[in-house]
Motif scaffolding. Structure first.
Motif, short mmCIF file in Angstrom:
data_model
loop_
_atom_site.label_atom_id
_atom_site.label_comp_id
_atom_site.label_asym_id
_atom_site.label_seq_id
_atom_site.Cartn_x
_atom_site.Cartn_y
_atom_site.Cartn_z
N HIS A 130 -21.39 8.25 0.26
CA HIS A 130 -20.47 9.39 0.15
C HIS A 130 -19.22 9.18 1.00
CE1 HIS A 130 -23.75 11.47 -1.89
NE2 HIS A 130 -24.52 11.05 -0.92
N ALA A 131 -18.73 7.93 1.01
CA ALA A 131 -17.63 7.57 1.90
C ALA A 131 -16.50 6.90 1.15
CB ALA A 131 -18.13 6.65 3.01
N ALA A 132 -15.32 6.90 1.76
CA ALA A 132 -14.15 6.19 1.23
C ALA A 132 -13.39 5.56 2.38
CB ALA A 132 -13.25 7.14 0.45
N LEU A 133 -12.74 4.43 2.09
CA LEU A 133 -11.98 3.69 3.10
C LEU A 133 -10.66 3.25 2.52
CD1 LEU A 133 -11.79 2.16 5.87
CD2 LEU A 133 -12.81 0.20 4.69
N ILE A 134 -9.60 3.44 3.31
CA ILE A 134 -8.28 2.89 2.99
C ILE A 134 -7.81 2.09 4.20
CG2 ILE A 134 -5.86 3.40 2.47
CD1 ILE A 134 -6.76 5.98 1.15
N THR A 135 -7.30 0.89 3.97
CA THR A 135 -6.73 0.08 5.04
C THR A 135 -5.32 -0.34 4.66
OG1 THR A 135 -7.52 -2.04 4.15
CG2 THR A 135 -9.02 -0.84 5.61
N LEU A 136 -4.46 -0.43 5.66
CA LEU A 136 -3.12 -0.95 5.46
C LEU A 136 -2.78 -1.91 6.60
CD1 LEU A 136 -1.16 2.24 4.30
CD2 LEU A 136 -1.71 0.23 2.91
N SER A 137 -2.44 -3.14 6.25
CA SER A 137 -2.10 -4.16 7.23
C SER A 137 -0.63 -4.06 7.62
CB SER A 137 -2.38 -5.55 6.66
OG SER A 137 -1.46 -5.83 5.61
N LYS A 138 -0.25 -4.79 8.63
CA LYS A 138 1.15 -4.80 9.06
C LYS A 138 2.06 -5.30 7.94
CE LYS A 138 0.28 -5.54 14.01
NZ LYS A 138 0.41 -6.50 15.14
N ASP A 139 1.64 -6.37 7.26
CA ASP A 139 2.46 -6.92 6.19
C ASP A 139 2.65 -5.91 5.06
OD1 ASP A 139 2.78 -9.29 7.54
OD2 ASP A 139 1.18 -10.35 6.45
N GLU A 140 1.60 -5.16 4.75
CA GLU A 140 1.70 -4.16 3.68
C GLU A 140 2.61 -3.01 4.08
OE1 GLU A 140 -2.76 -5.02 1.83
OE2 GLU A 140 -2.46 -3.54 3.43
N LEU A 141 2.54 -2.61 5.34
CA LEU A 141 3.43 -1.56 5.82
C LEU A 141 4.89 -2.01 5.78
CD1 LEU A 141 1.28 -0.40 8.88
CD2 LEU A 141 1.66 0.90 6.79
N ILE A 142 5.14 -3.25 6.18
CA ILE A 142 6.50 -3.79 6.15
C ILE A 142 7.01 -3.87 4.71
CG2 ILE A 142 7.88 -5.87 6.57
CD1 ILE A 142 6.07 -6.36 9.04
N ARG A 143 6.14 -4.27 3.79
CA ARG A 143 6.53 -4.42 2.39
C ARG A 143 7.10 -3.12 1.82
NH1 ARG A 143 1.75 -5.45 -1.62
NH2 ARG A 143 1.25 -6.93 0.04
N TYR A 144 6.55 -1.99 2.28
CA TYR A 144 7.00 -0.70 1.76
C TYR A 144 7.88 0.06 2.76
CZ TYR A 144 3.83 -1.46 -2.10
OH TYR A 144 3.22 -1.98 -3.22
N ASN A 145 8.49 -0.69 3.68
CA ASN A 145 9.46 -0.11 4.64
C ASN A 145 8.88 1.10 5.36
OD1 ASN A 145 11.64 -1.92 3.88
ND2 ASN A 145 11.76 -0.75 1.97
N TYR A 146 7.66 0.93 5.86
CA TYR A 146 6.95 2.03 6.53
C TYR A 146 7.75 2.61 7.68
CZ TYR A 146 3.65 4.28 9.71
OH TYR A 146 3.03 5.18 10.56
N LYS A 147 7.82 3.94 7.70
CA LYS A 147 8.38 4.69 8.82
C LYS A 147 7.31 5.65 9.34
CE LYS A 147 12.66 3.10 8.48
NZ LYS A 147 12.45 2.18 7.34
N LYS A 148 7.37 5.92 10.62
CA LYS A 148 6.39 6.80 11.24
C LYS A 148 6.27 8.11 10.47
CE LYS A 148 6.01 6.20 15.45
NZ LYS A 148 6.26 6.08 16.91
N GLY A 149 5.03 8.49 10.16
CA GLY A 149 4.79 9.71 9.42
C GLY A 149 4.56 9.49 7.93
N ASP A 150 4.86 8.26 7.42
CA ASP A 150 4.74 8.01 5.99
C ASP A 150 3.30 8.08 5.49
OD1 ASP A 150 7.43 7.76 5.67
OD2 ASP A 150 7.45 5.58 5.41
N THR A 151 2.33 7.83 6.36
CA THR A 151 0.93 7.87 5.92
C THR A 151 0.23 9.18 6.28
OG1 THR A 151 0.27 6.69 7.94
CG2 THR A 151 0.65 5.37 5.96
N GLU A 152 1.01 10.15 6.76
CA GLU A 152 0.43 11.47 7.07
C GLU A 152 -0.22 12.04 5.82
OE1 GLU A 152 -0.39 14.29 9.98
OE2 GLU A 152 0.86 12.52 10.26
N SER A 153 -1.44 12.53 5.95
CA SER A 153 -2.23 13.16 4.89
C SER A 153 -2.89 12.17 3.94
CB SER A 153 -1.41 14.18 4.08
OG SER A 153 -0.59 13.55 3.12
N LEU A 154 -2.59 10.87 4.06
CA LEU A 154 -3.23 9.89 3.18
C LEU A 154 -4.75 9.92 3.29
CD1 LEU A 154 -3.13 7.47 1.23
CD2 LEU A 154 -2.71 5.99 3.21
N VAL A 155 -5.25 10.09 4.51
CA VAL A 155 -6.69 10.08 4.73
C VAL A 155 -7.40 11.23 4.02
CG1 VAL A 155 -6.58 11.45 6.87
CG2 VAL A 155 -8.47 9.84 6.52
#
Length: 359
Positions: A239-264
């Protein structure tokens, strides 16, 4: 129906004494400030300024862009950008508020500066097990948010008139974001009595929701889409789910602080998923976020395995190792939450949760 008193009379008297007689005030909050940290800090700032105090808000690093709409956000002093200014403000202060964090390590490089400061220090926080580094500690883990506690503190020392629209906007934002728009940790009547008081100050709660929770850049939408389509794993038997994001993946999408808020929160929309974990590869550690539904206690998991804690249905932590190692810890936990073990484990977690709530 009246809002119940939570903060003790002794704590309120000491708080009122400090606020009455001390005038040079600095407000601090935790690393990577979220809606609750920002809302509590800016809300308290506006209330104290309405009393004629000199008040500055200091953060360890840059707040997320998504919260830039909060009144006063542009006036925040960021340690990583203006270190000399921040040091000077804290050295000259005679009162420091420590909001939404329970230990100095939560404010990173700001910690030693706050620790050395000669000012009186007040903690207002809702996380478990506060460290003893403040002159006054107002800590109640059963509260939905630090913003709720700040409202109760202002009410308790007779400053309801100082809760103007700016204060109300900030406090409402923190209460809303820290409960997932009142979808968890929010099943008490007091919360909605407080919301009613804030709305009466003239806030537009729908606007605040849209700005804080429903506004995205194109890069953020692409990142969320990638995370859900390519990186989300579901483990039905546990009954579980997992999402991971690596540094390279974050850079690829120009990650800015707060962009993954609520993803979990998103995997919890899948039927039968009781708990969700998101692992993000930050600079020096793996940021862990976890959410759950019903009686599944994720705070005990974060306490035991990820150097963190929080509430029963919303918790987080930090893993000091590689992303693969953090994933391995998560995977090692799955068997104990499989169908034949879930009931026994939930009973044990509930016992732990009950003990935590008594603290």
């Amino acid at each position: 129906m009246r809002i119940s008193q939570v903060i003790s009379n002794e704590e309120l008297l000491q708080l009122k004494d400090y606020v009455t007689w001390l005038n040079n005030i600095v407000i601090t909050c935790h690393l990577s400030p979220d809606g609750d940290a920002m809302g509590a800090s800016l809300g308290l700032m506006h209330a104290l300024e309405a009393l004629g105090k000199t008040v500055h808000v200091v953060t360890p690093d840059m707040p997320p862009r998504s919260l830039a709409f909060l009144p006063g956000a542009k006036d925040i002093h960021v340690l990583t950008k203006h270190e000399d200014t921040v040091r000077s403000l804290l050295e000259r202060a005679n009162l420091i508020f420590c909001l939404d964090y329970n230990s100095l390590k939560r404010i990173d490089n700001l910690g030693p500066i706050v620790e050395r400061a000669k000012a009186k220090k007040i903690m207002i926080d809702h996380h478990l097990d506060p460290e003893n580094f403040c002159d006054l500690t107002i800590s109640y883990s059963r509260m939905s948010s630090t913003c709720e506690l700040v409202f109760r503190a202002l009410m308790g020392i007779g400053l309801m008139k100082q809760i103007n629209r700016k204060v109300a906007e900030c406090l409402y934002c923190g209460m809303m974001t820290d409960t997932g728009n009142f979808s968890y940790n929010s099943n008490t009547a007091d919360i909605y009595l407080i919301v009613a008081e804030l709305v009466a100050r003239g806030i537009n709660k729908d606007r605040i929701y849209n700005l804080a929770m429903n506004t995205s850049s194109a890069d953020r939408l692409r990142l969320i889409g990638f995370a859900l389509a390519e990186k989300m794993q579901v483990f039905p038997e546990s009954h579980a789910a997992l999402i991971t994001l690596s540094k390279d993946e974050l850079i690829r999408y120009n990650y800015k602080k707060g962009d993954t808020e609520s993803l979990v929160n998103m995997p919890l929309q899948v039927p039968d998923v009781q708990w969700s974990v998101f692992l993000r590869d930050d600079e020096d550690y793996i940021k862990v976020s976890s959410r759950s539904q019903g009686e599944f206690a994720v705070n005990t998991i974060c306490e035991k395995h990820f150097n963190g804690g929080g509430h029963k249905n919303a918790a987080g932590g930090e893993f000091y190792g590689t992303l693969d190692e953090a994933v391995a810890v998560f995977m090692s936990l799955l068997p104990q939450f499989a169908d034949n073990n879930t009931n026994n484990n939930n009973k044990q977690d509930n016992k732990i949760q009950s003990k935590n709530d008594e603290k």
